[in-house]
Design a protein around this motif. Structure first.
Motif, short mmCIF file in Angstrom:
data_model
loop_
_atom_site.label_atom_id
_atom_site.label_comp_id
_atom_site.label_asym_id
_atom_site.label_seq_id
_atom_site.Cartn_x
_atom_site.Cartn_y
_atom_site.Cartn_z
N THR A 43 -5.50 82.83 129.59
CA THR A 43 -5.18 84.22 129.85
C THR A 43 -5.46 84.57 131.30
OG1 THR A 43 -5.59 86.51 129.12
CG2 THR A 43 -7.51 85.08 129.32
N ILE A 98 -1.95 79.88 132.61
CA ILE A 98 -0.90 79.67 131.60
C ILE A 98 -0.27 78.29 131.74
CG2 ILE A 98 1.27 80.54 130.66
CD1 ILE A 98 -1.45 82.35 130.43
N GLY A 134 1.98 90.15 127.74
CA GLY A 134 2.40 88.87 127.20
C GLY A 134 3.73 88.39 127.76
N GLU A 172 3.35 85.92 130.85
CA GLU A 172 2.74 84.69 130.34
C GLU A 172 3.78 83.83 129.62
OE1 GLU A 172 -0.04 87.54 131.58
OE2 GLU A 172 1.46 87.83 130.02
N ALA A 173 4.64 84.46 128.81
CA ALA A 173 5.70 83.73 128.13
C ALA A 173 6.69 83.15 129.14
CB ALA A 173 6.42 84.62 127.12
N ALA A 188 7.73 79.44 124.03
CA ALA A 188 6.74 80.52 123.96
C ALA A 188 7.42 81.80 123.51
CB ALA A 188 6.07 80.72 125.31
N VAL A 237 6.86 85.97 122.75
CA VAL A 237 6.06 87.19 122.81
C VAL A 237 6.08 87.80 121.42
CG1 VAL A 237 5.77 89.45 123.87
CG2 VAL A 237 6.70 87.57 125.22
N SER A 277 2.48 84.12 122.67
CA SER A 277 2.14 84.96 123.81
C SER A 277 1.85 86.38 123.33
CB SER A 277 3.29 84.97 124.83
OG SER A 277 2.91 85.65 126.00
#
Length: 143
Positions: free
Chosen positions: A7, A46, A68, A71-72, A83, A85, A105
């Protein structure tokens, strides 16, 4: 199952809660950071999660941030990563059932803490349906 988790500062509190849940469920956890809620850049935490999943060093990954989304996006830059969300138990279920998502995510600012356990448990417990969905995964992997 071996779960890699990472994270930025915006998902730190939920990451710590998820680690407790995962270990209580008997999963092995590798924490790729961040290790505090001090401002930082999500790709730094990530990419190692996505790399671990893609290399087979972890079975699945969980990434977190404020929404999120970033990050995805970062995780999906790694070949072999799917990935998704997710914002509730149904989206968690469908990300596994139809998309075989191997990275979850989550956005700490988007999900109520009371819903977190159910979302994570659902994602962990749901199997990929295969069938017509496998054909789509194959097309993603061929790209």
């Amino acid at each position: 199952m071996h779960i890699a988790i990472g994270t930025d500062h915006a998902g730190y509190d939920y990451k710590e809660k998820i680690k407790v849940l995962l270990r209580a469920l008997g999963h092995e956890v590798t924490d790729h950071g961040a290790f505090s809620d001090q401002s930082c850049d999500y790709p730094d935490f990530i990419f190692p999660v996505a790399d671990a999943v893609a290399a087979g060093d972890a079975d699945r990954g969980i990434v977190l941030g404020g929404s999120g989304n970033g990050e995805a996006i970062a995780a999906n830059k790694v070949k072999g990563i799917r990935a998704a969300v997710v914002w509730d138990a149904l989206s968690a279920e469908m990300s596994r059932r139809h998309n075989d998502a191997n990275v979850l995510s989550l956005g700490q600012r988007m999900i109520a803490e009371a819903d977190l356990d159910l979302i994570v448990r659902t994602w962990l417990d749901t199997s990929f349906e295969g069938g017509r969905h496998q054909r789509r995964i194959d097309k993603l992997e061929a790209r």
